[in-house]
Write an enzyme that holds these catalytic residues in place. Structure first.
Site, PDB file in Angstrom:
ATOM      1  N   ARG A 119       0.812  -1.236   0.000  1.00  0.00           N
ATOM      2  CA  ARG A 119       0.000   0.000   0.000  1.00  0.00           C
ATOM      3  C   ARG A 119       0.842   1.282   0.000  1.00  0.00           C
ATOM      4  NH1 ARG A 119      -2.861  -3.144   3.534  1.00  0.00           N
ATOM      5  NH2 ARG A 119      -4.688  -4.076   2.577  1.00  0.00           N
ATOM      6  N   LYS A 141       3.531  11.644 -10.358  1.00  0.00           N
ATOM      7  CA  LYS A 141       2.633  10.836 -11.194  1.00  0.00           C
ATOM      8  C   LYS A 141       3.382   9.564 -11.547  1.00  0.00           C
ATOM      9  CE  LYS A 141      -0.261  14.077 -13.755  1.00  0.00           C
ATOM     10  NZ  LYS A 141      -0.600  14.504 -15.125  1.00  0.00           N
ATOM     11  N   GLU A 183      10.609  19.018 -23.991  1.00  0.00           N
ATOM     12  CA  GLU A 183      10.030  19.469 -22.714  1.00  0.00           C
ATOM     13  C   GLU A 183      10.715  20.750 -22.216  1.00  0.00           C
ATOM     14  OE1 GLU A 183       7.300  18.413 -21.439  1.00  0.00           O
ATOM     15  OE2 GLU A 183       7.076  16.340 -22.086  1.00  0.00           O
ATOM     16  N   LYS A 219       8.495  23.080 -12.849  1.00  0.00           N
ATOM     17  CA  LYS A 219       7.567  21.963 -12.635  1.00  0.00           C
ATOM     18  C   LYS A 219       7.177  21.880 -11.151  1.00  0.00           C
ATOM     19  CE  LYS A 219       5.964  17.449 -13.375  1.00  0.00           C
ATOM     20  NZ  LYS A 219       5.889  16.259 -14.190  1.00  0.00           N
ATOM     21  N   ASN A 237       0.587  20.916 -19.707  1.00  0.00           N
ATOM     22  CA  ASN A 237       0.113  20.263 -20.930  1.00  0.00           C
ATOM     23  C   ASN A 237       0.262  21.153 -22.160  1.00  0.00           C
ATOM     24  OD1 ASN A 237      -0.553  17.850 -19.744  1.00  0.00           O
ATOM     25  ND2 ASN A 237      -2.604  18.542 -19.172  1.00  0.00           N
ATOM     26  N   HIS A 244      -0.132  14.766 -28.058  1.00  0.00           N
ATOM     27  CA  HIS A 244      -0.589  13.396 -27.802  1.00  0.00           C
ATOM     28  C   HIS A 244      -1.240  12.808 -29.048  1.00  0.00           C
ATOM     29  CE1 HIS A 244      -0.645  14.067 -23.189  1.00  0.00           C
ATOM     30  NE2 HIS A 244       0.464  13.463 -23.572  1.00  0.00           N
ATOM     31  N   HIS A 257       8.182  11.289 -27.479  1.00  0.00           N
ATOM     32  CA  HIS A 257       7.294  12.208 -26.774  1.00  0.00           C
ATOM     33  C   HIS A 257       7.725  13.661 -27.011  1.00  0.00           C
ATOM     34  CE1 HIS A 257       4.498  13.608 -23.773  1.00  0.00           C
ATOM     35  NE2 HIS A 257       5.472  14.222 -23.129  1.00  0.00           N
TER      36      HIS A 257
HETATM   37  N1  LIG Z   1       5.249  10.801 -14.580  1.00  0.00           N
HETATM   38  C1  LIG Z   1       5.308  11.882 -15.303  1.00  0.00           C
HETATM   39  O1  LIG Z   1       4.957  12.976 -14.851  1.00  0.00           O
HETATM   40  C2  LIG Z   1       5.807  11.782 -16.698  1.00  0.00           C
HETATM   41  C3  LIG Z   1       6.050  12.953 -17.451  1.00  0.00           C
HETATM   42  C4  LIG Z   1       6.568  12.823 -18.737  1.00  0.00           C
HETATM   43  C5  LIG Z   1       6.841  11.567 -19.254  1.00  0.00           C
HETATM   44  N2  LIG Z   1       6.583  10.443 -18.507  1.00  0.00           N
HETATM   45  C6  LIG Z   1       6.876   9.102 -19.022  1.00  0.00           C
HETATM   46  O2  LIG Z   1       8.271   9.012 -19.248  1.00  0.00           O
HETATM   47  C7  LIG Z   1       8.514   8.055 -20.268  1.00  0.00           C
HETATM   48  C8  LIG Z   1       9.518   8.622 -21.239  1.00  0.00           C
HETATM   49  O3  LIG Z   1      10.695   8.891 -20.538  1.00  0.00           O
HETATM   50  P1  LIG Z   1      12.088   9.131 -21.277  1.00  0.00           P
HETATM   51  O4  LIG Z   1      11.893  10.095 -22.369  1.00  0.00           O
HETATM   52  O5  LIG Z   1      13.052   9.416 -20.209  1.00  0.00           O
HETATM   53  O6  LIG Z   1      12.346   7.759 -22.034  1.00  0.00           O
HETATM   54  P2  LIG Z   1      12.785   6.303 -21.512  1.00  0.00           P
HETATM   55  O7  LIG Z   1      12.733   6.200 -20.054  1.00  0.00           O
HETATM   56  O8  LIG Z   1      12.013   5.328 -22.318  1.00  0.00           O
HETATM   57  O9  LIG Z   1      14.326   6.269 -21.956  1.00  0.00           O
HETATM   58  C9  LIG Z   1      14.648   6.403 -23.317  1.00  0.00           C
HETATM   59  C10 LIG Z   1      15.799   5.476 -23.708  1.00  0.00           C
HETATM   60  O10 LIG Z   1      17.026   5.986 -23.188  1.00  0.00           O
HETATM   61  C11 LIG Z   1      17.717   4.971 -22.471  1.00  0.00           C
HETATM   62  N3  LIG Z   1      18.496   5.674 -21.455  1.00  0.00           N
HETATM   63  C12 LIG Z   1      18.027   6.251 -20.320  1.00  0.00           C
HETATM   64  N4  LIG Z   1      19.021   6.921 -19.698  1.00  0.00           N
HETATM   65  C13 LIG Z   1      20.140   6.739 -20.447  1.00  0.00           C
HETATM   66  C14 LIG Z   1      21.476   7.182 -20.331  1.00  0.00           C
HETATM   67  N5  LIG Z   1      21.861   8.002 -19.350  1.00  0.00           N
HETATM   68  N6  LIG Z   1      22.363   6.794 -21.278  1.00  0.00           N
HETATM   69  C15 LIG Z   1      21.966   6.000 -22.319  1.00  0.00           C
HETATM   70  N7  LIG Z   1      20.705   5.563 -22.494  1.00  0.00           N
HETATM   71  C16 LIG Z   1      19.811   5.928 -21.561  1.00  0.00           C
HETATM   72  C17 LIG Z   1      16.634   4.068 -21.976  1.00  0.00           C
HETATM   73  O11 LIG Z   1      17.133   2.799 -21.670  1.00  0.00           O
HETATM   74  C18 LIG Z   1      15.658   4.075 -23.149  1.00  0.00           C
HETATM   75  O12 LIG Z   1      16.096   3.170 -24.139  1.00  0.00           O
HETATM   76  C19 LIG Z   1       7.175   7.736 -20.896  1.00  0.00           C
HETATM   77  O13 LIG Z   1       6.762   6.472 -20.461  1.00  0.00           O
HETATM   78  C20 LIG Z   1       6.252   8.823 -20.353  1.00  0.00           C
HETATM   79  O14 LIG Z   1       4.922   8.358 -20.225  1.00  0.00           O
HETATM   80  C21 LIG Z   1       6.082  10.542 -17.253  1.00  0.00           C
HETATM   81 ZN   LIG Z   2       5.368  15.752 -21.694  1.00  0.00          ZN
END
Ligand SMILES: NC(=O)c1ccc[n+]([C@@H]2O[C@H](COP(=O)([O-])OP(=O)(O)OC[C@H]3O[C@@H](n4cnc5c(N)ncnc54)[C@H](O)[C@@H]3O)[C@@H](O)[C@H]2O)c1
Ligand SMILES: [Zn+2]
Length: 374
Positions: A119, A141, A183, A219, A237, A244, A257
């Site tokens: 939990r 989130k 972003e 943020k 957003n 999206h 993204h």
């Molecule tokens: N919770 C939130 O508020 C929030 C906000 C925005 C996005 N997200 C989520 O975040 C995710 C996207 O995150 P992201 O853009 O970080 O992508 P990701 O976590 O998928 O990472 C992208 C790629 O980079 C690689 N990688 C990560 N760090 C690395 C490093 N230092 N060196 C080499 N490779 C590395 C990973 O293994 C992956 O292949 C999505 O699932 C999205 O829904 C969440």
């Molecule tokens: Zn975003």
């Protein structure tokens, strides 16, 4: 080291940005009975990931290193169950700590694992992508995907610390760095004072710690003002409504993204101009910033059409029924507002402007955005 105090309701935590930020993890670990490190193989192979795992093993006596499948494949209910079983077997209790080392996919999955295990237990994030340093790891989130919808299962569960060391970005693939810039540009579009700093960046280089911290601070401030997204948090957003749609139109594979957000930003500023809220010079400045970061501002007609349908501009729900996050103002003094209405004709006009002219332009977006594996 930049230290930002984050507050979500009664919960307080620090976001640290700078070299050595992740050192804080050993101290945090000492305040918990057991530690599970959650990461992915790609990150664990980087010098940063390897050194951090080694150090935590030595200093924090990590009980478990849980390696998730890469990216979105780690964000599933099946993986959640596997992870929870591992925490159970390793003897983690309600006083234990989950440490996420990776990008947004890892922090979403690890945070949700922590939110649901017994939990809810504590978790801390060491983000390793630009996108997770400025956005995903902050704000609490957490969640996983359903096969039919991204982030469909989740919880608000803020971390106990977000420790971002920009040195982790040294191994980040160029495309992921650009995605994070999508972003960063969103924060610059929210706060024109940042736009100049973004414009001064060398293309292809990670932004300096101060700029990452400025985005993280934005943020943190917005989340503190509206933890449950009733009002002001909607500002985050900006560029995302159409973005999206673009992501979905590309089956979450064609555009990252950040690329989709970049297109969504160009669209939002064009729509604001159509509504008479800003002038063409502001649109040009923002689009220049997007292009300088190597990100797209245009999409092929078929993608634009599909994006419009997927963002809710269909028979049941017209674009006039959507509420937009849009800038208003003059020159360098614009402000962004949420819940803005726009009529279908102006939405259609803005869509036409971000659509590549037939027979040209396909070069910049389609070639560079193909083949994303998620
Ligand atoms: N919770 C939130 O508020 C929030 C906000 C925005 C996005 N997200 C989520 O975040 C995710 C996207 O995150 P992201 O853009 O970080 O992508 P990701 O976590 O998928 O990472 C992208 C790629 O980079 C690689 N990688 C990560 N760090 C690395 C490093 N230092 N060196 C080499 N490779 C590395 C990973 O293994 C992956 O292949 C999505 O699932 C999205 O829904 C969440
Ligand atoms: Zn975003």
């Amino acid at each position: 080291m930049e230290i930002i105090e984050a507050r979500q309701g009664d919960h307080r935590y620090e976001v640290r940005v700078g070299e050595g930020a992740a050192d804080g993890l050993s101290v945090l670990a000492a305040a918990h009975d057991k530690v599970a490190l959650v990461t992915c193989a790609r990150v664990l192979r980087t010098p940063f990931g390897r050194a951090l795992a080694k150090r935590l093993g030595r200093e924090a006596g990590v009980a478990l290193v849980h390696v998730l499948p890469d990216g979105e494949r780690g964000k599933t209910l099946a993986e959640l169950e596997k992870g929870a079983m591992k925490l159970m077997k390793a003897g983690l209790t309600r006083r234990s700590l989950v440490v996420s080392v990776g990008g947004g996919a890892v922090s979403d999955a690890a945070g949700f694992l922590a939110a649901t295990y017994m939990r809810g237990i504590s978790w801390a994030a060491a983000p390793t992508t630009l996108l997770s340093m400025v956005d995903a790891a902050i704000g609490g989130k957490t969640g996983v995907n359903l096969p039919v919808a991204k982030n469909a299962i989740g919880a608000f569960h803020p971390p106990v610390a977000v420790l971002a060391d920009p040195r982790a970005l040294a191994t980040l693939p160029a495309r992921e760095l650009r995605s994070g810039m999508g972003e960063v540009l969103k924060y610059a579009a929210l706060d024109p004072a940042l736009m100049g700093k973004v414009a001064a960046l060398r293309p292809g280089r990670a932004p300096p710690a101060e700029l990452i911290a400025a985005c993280a601070r934005a943020k943190v401030r917005i989340v503190a003002a509206d933890p449950n997204e009733k009002g002001e948090r909607k500002l985050l957003n900006l560029g995302h409504t159409f973005g999206h749609g673009i992501e979905a139109a590309g089956a979450f594979d064609r555009y990252t993204h950040g690329e989709a957000v970049a297109i969504g930003l160009a669209f939002a500023f064009r729509l604001a101009e159509k509504l008479g809220r800003i002038g063409p010079l502001t649109v040009a400045e923002v689009e220049q910033g997007i292009a300088d970061a190597g990100l797209p501002t245009r999409v092929p007609a078929a993608v634009a059409k599909r994006a419009v349908a997927l963002m809710g501009f269909d028979k049941k729900r017209t674009a006039a029924g959507l509420r937009w996050v849009l800038p208003r103002g003059e020159g360098p003094a614009w402000k962004v507002e949420w819940d803005v209405a726009a009529d279908d004709a102006r939405v259609a006009a803005a869509v036409a402007e971000i659509t590549e002219p037939r027979g040209r332009g396909a070069v910049s977006t389609t070639k560079t955005t193909k083949g994303r594996r998620r």
